[in-house]
Write a protein that holds these residues in place. Structure first.
Motif, PDB file in Angstrom:
ATOM      1  N   THR A 163     -46.317 -57.193   9.471  1.00 35.83           N
ATOM      2  CA  THR A 163     -45.583 -55.712   9.569  1.00 35.83           C
ATOM      3  C   THR A 163     -44.253 -56.084   9.516  1.00 35.83           C
ATOM      4  N   PRO A 164     -43.525 -54.926   9.578  1.00 35.93           N
ATOM      5  CA  PRO A 164     -41.978 -55.000   9.474  1.00 35.93           C
ATOM      6  C   PRO A 164     -41.457 -55.613  10.777  1.00 35.93           C
ATOM      7  N   ALA A 165     -42.403 -55.271  11.937  1.00 35.25           N
ATOM      8  CA  ALA A 165     -41.779 -55.743  13.304  1.00 35.25           C
ATOM      9  C   ALA A 165     -41.886 -57.372  13.196  1.00 35.25           C
ATOM     10  N   GLU A 166     -43.072 -57.875  12.446  1.00 32.91           N
ATOM     11  CA  GLU A 166     -43.219 -59.445  12.600  1.00 32.91           C
ATOM     12  C   GLU A 166     -42.101 -59.955  11.527  1.00 32.91           C
ATOM     13  N   ILE A 167     -41.904 -59.200  10.427  1.00 35.41           N
ATOM     14  CA  ILE A 167     -40.760 -59.660   9.523  1.00 35.41           C
ATOM     15  C   ILE A 167     -39.594 -59.783  10.373  1.00 35.41           C
ATOM     16  N   ARG A 168     -39.299 -58.718  10.980  1.00 34.20           N
ATOM     17  CA  ARG A 168     -37.661 -58.573  11.649  1.00 34.20           C
ATOM     18  C   ARG A 168     -37.846 -59.622  12.628  1.00 34.20           C
ATOM     19  N   ARG A 189     -39.283 -62.958  12.928  1.00 32.00           N
ATOM     20  CA  ARG A 189     -39.147 -64.104  12.101  1.00 32.00           C
ATOM     21  C   ARG A 189     -37.872 -64.076  11.370  1.00 32.00           C
ATOM     22  N   MET A 190     -37.091 -63.192  11.027  1.00 30.13           N
ATOM     23  CA  MET A 190     -35.831 -63.327  10.496  1.00 30.13           C
ATOM     24  C   MET A 190     -34.687 -62.913  11.314  1.00 30.13           C
ATOM     25  N   SER A 191     -35.026 -62.931  12.642  1.00 29.01           N
ATOM     26  CA  SER A 191     -33.877 -62.598  13.620  1.00 29.01           C
ATOM     27  C   SER A 191     -32.700 -63.711  13.677  1.00 29.01           C
ATOM     28  N   GLY A 192     -33.052 -64.620  13.242  1.00 29.16           N
ATOM     29  CA  GLY A 192     -31.796 -65.793  13.031  1.00 29.16           C
ATOM     30  C   GLY A 192     -30.857 -65.649  11.970  1.00 29.16           C
ATOM     31  N   ASN A 193     -30.981 -64.634  11.209  1.00 26.20           N
ATOM     32  CA  ASN A 193     -30.131 -64.556   9.939  1.00 26.20           C
ATOM     33  C   ASN A 193     -29.394 -63.033  10.234  1.00 26.20           C
ATOM     34  N   LEU A 194     -28.274 -63.042  10.345  1.00 26.51           N
ATOM     35  CA  LEU A 194     -27.466 -61.852  10.442  1.00 26.51           C
ATOM     36  C   LEU A 194     -26.981 -61.158   9.147  1.00 26.51           C
ATOM     37  N   CYS A 195     -26.840 -60.032   9.216  1.00 20.71           N
ATOM     38  CA  CYS A 195     -26.332 -59.252   7.783  1.00 20.71           C
ATOM     39  C   CYS A 195     -25.242 -58.375   8.398  1.00 20.71           C
ATOM     40  N   ARG A 196     -24.099 -58.648   8.133  1.00 20.90           N
ATOM     41  CA  ARG A 196     -22.962 -57.737   8.653  1.00 20.90           C
ATOM     42  C   ARG A 196     -22.907 -56.541   8.042  1.00 20.90           C
ATOM     43  N   CYS A 197     -23.420 -56.257   6.839  1.00 21.44           N
ATOM     44  CA  CYS A 197     -23.518 -55.063   6.027  1.00 21.44           C
ATOM     45  C   CYS A 197     -24.700 -54.282   6.470  1.00 21.44           C
ATOM     46  N   ALA A 198     -25.546 -54.775   7.563  1.00 24.49           N
ATOM     47  CA  ALA A 198     -26.744 -53.970   7.871  1.00 24.49           C
ATOM     48  C   ALA A 198     -27.566 -53.602   6.926  1.00 24.49           C
ATOM     49  N   ALA A 199     -28.070 -54.422   6.016  1.00 19.87           N
ATOM     50  CA  ALA A 199     -28.839 -54.166   4.858  1.00 19.87           C
ATOM     51  C   ALA A 199     -30.400 -54.596   5.336  1.00 19.87           C
ATOM     52  N   TYR A 200     -30.610 -54.392   6.453  1.00 20.68           N
ATOM     53  CA  TYR A 200     -31.974 -54.933   7.199  1.00 20.68           C
ATOM     54  C   TYR A 200     -33.159 -54.276   6.489  1.00 20.68           C
ATOM     55  N   PRO A 201     -33.033 -52.840   6.438  1.00 20.25           N
ATOM     56  CA  PRO A 201     -34.448 -52.206   5.857  1.00 20.25           C
ATOM     57  C   PRO A 201     -34.645 -52.696   4.750  1.00 20.25           C
ATOM     58  N   SER A 202     -33.812 -53.030   3.690  1.00 24.60           N
ATOM     59  CA  SER A 202     -34.051 -53.499   2.404  1.00 24.60           C
ATOM     60  C   SER A 202     -34.591 -55.024   2.501  1.00 24.60           C
ATOM     61  N   ILE A 203     -33.988 -55.817   3.377  1.00 28.87           N
ATOM     62  CA  ILE A 203     -34.278 -56.961   3.473  1.00 28.87           C
ATOM     63  C   ILE A 203     -35.782 -57.170   3.879  1.00 28.87           C
ATOM     64  N   VAL A 204     -36.191 -56.111   4.768  1.00 32.36           N
ATOM     65  CA  VAL A 204     -37.633 -56.288   5.286  1.00 32.36           C
ATOM     66  C   VAL A 204     -38.712 -55.884   4.292  1.00 32.36           C
ATOM     67  N   ASP A 205     -38.129 -54.871   3.543  1.00 36.53           N
ATOM     68  CA  ASP A 205     -38.927 -54.398   2.271  1.00 36.53           C
ATOM     69  C   ASP A 205     -39.146 -55.616   1.162  1.00 36.53           C
ATOM     70  N   ALA A 206     -38.046 -56.298   0.941  1.00 38.88           N
ATOM     71  CA  ALA A 206     -37.980 -57.387  -0.077  1.00 38.88           C
ATOM     72  C   ALA A 206     -38.950 -58.319   0.445  1.00 38.88           C
ATOM     73  N   ILE A 207     -38.920 -58.620   1.569  1.00 36.15           N
ATOM     74  CA  ILE A 207     -39.677 -59.940   2.168  1.00 36.15           C
ATOM     75  C   ILE A 207     -41.174 -59.526   2.161  1.00 36.15           C
ATOM     76  N   ALA A 208     -41.521 -58.071   2.361  1.00 36.57           N
ATOM     77  CA  ALA A 208     -42.813 -57.777   2.380  1.00 36.57           C
ATOM     78  C   ALA A 208     -43.449 -57.630   0.902  1.00 36.57           C
ATOM     79  N   GLN A 209     -42.313 -57.207  -0.009  1.00 31.69           N
ATOM     80  CA  GLN A 209     -42.811 -57.191  -1.700  1.00 31.69           C
ATOM     81  C   GLN A 209     -43.161 -58.484  -1.895  1.00 31.69           C
ATOM     82  N   ALA A 210     -42.222 -59.493  -1.584  1.00 34.91           N
ATOM     83  CA  ALA A 210     -42.374 -60.933  -1.991  1.00 34.91           C
ATOM     84  C   ALA A 210     -43.747 -61.324  -1.243  1.00 34.91           C
ATOM     85  N   ALA A 211     -44.347 -60.968  -0.193  1.00 37.28           N
ATOM     86  CA  ALA A 211     -45.525 -61.451   0.516  1.00 37.28           C
ATOM     87  C   ALA A 211     -46.624 -60.857  -0.040  1.00 37.28           C
TER      88      ALA A 211
END
Length: 188
Positions: free
Chosen positions: A144-149, A151-173
């Motif tokens: 789920t998005p919550a599970e992805i977030r 698991r990825m919580s140790g990686n910061l994005c200063r530009c706040a691209a988090y929604p797209s990062i979560v979607d990209a990981i979900a797509q890759a999965a």
């Protein structure tokens, strides 16, 4: 008698062998960037808190700024430069491109390496702090998005691209997760 402060080591990086002398205090990150010119791995905080320097060591996520290079001897190190298969991008790399999982791109190499590690951990059935059912027989939790977030919580994005990062990981999965809402109906 003083102990030696440097050694000649052999590192296996992205399928290649590199033999070089290193001071025992030199981090894997500094060897990658300064000695081997593998600059895809970024130096962010240099304290293991931002994830910009994440690489895979024997397939597991590692923040290279906290790993001594001598400790990586004999292990397989994969940087962002080594995740593609020739000209064919890794599915995580392709998903980041397809879904704009980056903005400035500085954190992207660490995000991609971490995401590859996350997908391996998930496939192996490793739980996270967001995993509800911890029974081994339940298998991998839904990604789920919550599970992805989580698991990825140790990686910061200063530009706040988090929604797209979560979607990209979900797509890759290969999942249909979206960042609009998770299965419990909570906003992502």
């Amino acid at each position: 008698m003083a102990l030696p402060t440097s050694s000649v080591i052999t590192l296996h990086i992205n399928g290649e062998k590199f033999t070089l002398p290193v001071d025992h205090r030199t981090t894997l990150l500094d060897v990658l960037r300064e000695r081997l010119d593998l600059t895809g791995t970024k130096k962010g905080c240099d304290q293991g808190q931002c994830g910009a320097c994440t690489v895979l060591v024997d397939g597991r996520r590692t923040v290279a700024c906290l790993q001594f290079a001598v400790a990586a001897e004999g292990r397989e190190v994969t940087t962002v430069e080594g995740v593609a298969d020739g000209e064919r991008l890794h599915p995580v790399q392709q998903a980041f491109l397809d879904l704009d999982g980056y903005q400035c791109g500085y954190c992207t190499p660490g995000q991609i390496c971490s995401a590859i590690g996350v997908l391996r951990e998930h496939a192996a059935g490793w739980p996270s702090a967001a995993t509800d059912d911890l029974r081994p027989e339940s298998g991998p939790p839904p990604l789920t998005p919550a599970e992805i977030r989580e698991r990825m919580s140790g990686n910061l994005c200063r530009c706040a691209a988090y929604p797209s990062i979560v979607d990209a990981i979900a797509q890759a999965a290969g999942t249909a997760a979206t960042t609009g809402a998770d299965p419990e109906g909570q906003a992502a």
